[in-house]
Design an enzyme around this catalytic site. Sequence first.
Site, PDB file in Angstrom:
ATOM      1  N   LYS A  86       0.848  -1.182   0.000  1.00  0.00           N
ATOM      2  CA  LYS A  86       0.000   0.000   0.000  1.00  0.00           C
ATOM      3  C   LYS A  86       0.887   1.237   0.000  1.00  0.00           C
ATOM      4  CE  LYS A  86      -4.246   0.925   2.467  1.00  0.00           C
ATOM      5  NZ  LYS A  86      -4.755   0.808   3.818  1.00  0.00           N
TER       6      LYS A  86
HETATM    7  O1  LIG Z   1     -10.928   7.270   7.535  1.00  0.00           O
HETATM    8  P1  LIG Z   1     -10.631   5.981   8.198  1.00  0.00           P
HETATM    9  O2  LIG Z   1     -11.848   5.364   8.790  1.00  0.00           O
HETATM   10  O3  LIG Z   1      -9.476   6.096   9.133  1.00  0.00           O
HETATM   11  O4  LIG Z   1     -10.195   4.955   7.062  1.00  0.00           O
HETATM   12  C1  LIG Z   1      -8.978   5.072   6.449  1.00  0.00           C
HETATM   13  C2  LIG Z   1      -8.842   4.146   5.284  1.00  0.00           C
HETATM   14  O5  LIG Z   1      -7.515   4.168   4.906  1.00  0.00           O
HETATM   15  C3  LIG Z   1      -7.111   2.966   4.333  1.00  0.00           C
HETATM   16  O6  LIG Z   1      -5.803   2.787   4.801  1.00  0.00           O
HETATM   17  C4  LIG Z   1      -7.223   3.090   2.843  1.00  0.00           C
HETATM   18  O7  LIG Z   1      -6.564   2.161   2.104  1.00  0.00           O
HETATM   19  C5  LIG Z   1      -8.045   1.910   4.791  1.00  0.00           C
HETATM   20  O8  LIG Z   1      -7.361   0.986   5.563  1.00  0.00           O
HETATM   21  C6  LIG Z   1      -9.130   2.708   5.531  1.00  0.00           C
HETATM   22  O9  LIG Z   1     -10.354   2.382   4.970  1.00  0.00           O
END
Ligand SMILES: O=P(O)(O)OC[C@H]1O[C@](O)(CO)[C@@H](O)[C@@H]1O
Length: 226
Positions: A86
């Site tokens: 990622k």
């Molecule tokens: O806004 P939140 O709920 O912290 O979510 C952040 C998002 O970021 C991510 O890292 C995107 O890939 C996911 O793991 C998650 O859905």
Amino acid sequence: MKFFLDTADLAEIEEAASWGALAGVTTNPSLYAKIGGKLDDFHAHIKRICDLVDGPVSAEAVSTTRDQIVREGRELAALAPNVVVKIPTMVEGLAATRTLADEGIPVNMTLCFSVPQALLAARAGARYISPFIGRFDDIADDGLGQLANVVAALGNYDFSQSTVGGQQVEVIAASVRSAHHVTQSALMGADIATVPFGVLKKMVQHPLTDRGLESFMSDWEKVKNA
Ligand SMILES: O=P(O)(O)OC[C@H]1O[C@](O)(CO)[C@@H](O)[C@@H]1O
């Protein structure tokens, strides 16, 4: 639509996987910190998640220069065959994505908040792109509308020349806060929703299901006692 669990919590992953509908897991540094994760256990923890899940597991690179991201990406990818690296959407991240994609390492481009970012990520060879919903809502913007724009724009083009092995890029609806987000993401054609365990539990529930089950059970008692 496929469902990924957005967590680093092994118990949640094990439980969700046992329900039979889990296609993958996404983690990020905040989720790892939330479970009290330690730096020197990070790789081992990603491996443990990969053993529990039959599907892609996103592990985030935390470097900020292209060479470091590439190095980190290679290390993460070597942990298990189902690791997806990622990488945040930024210049250095795009460059690293191109290098890793050319080496056959799948990348999930995260922190994506606009159509131009998503188009660039797809051209750089990202296998997955993660537009955030909830964080737009947090600033009184329309997260679902933003996601709809990304899905529509990507759908206008063929990115198979850019990606590893000609696979189509998949959109992961991220920063999902409710079952409503999941419904709307599916209706607009997002390929995957990555959801916290709390949202996954809510997705199963409906008051009419509960009421129906209750009446079936009480009627069955009558049959048994007849
Ligand atoms: O806004 P939140 O709920 O912290 O979510 C952040 C998002 O970021 C991510 O890292 C995107 O890939 C996911 O793991 C998650 O859905």
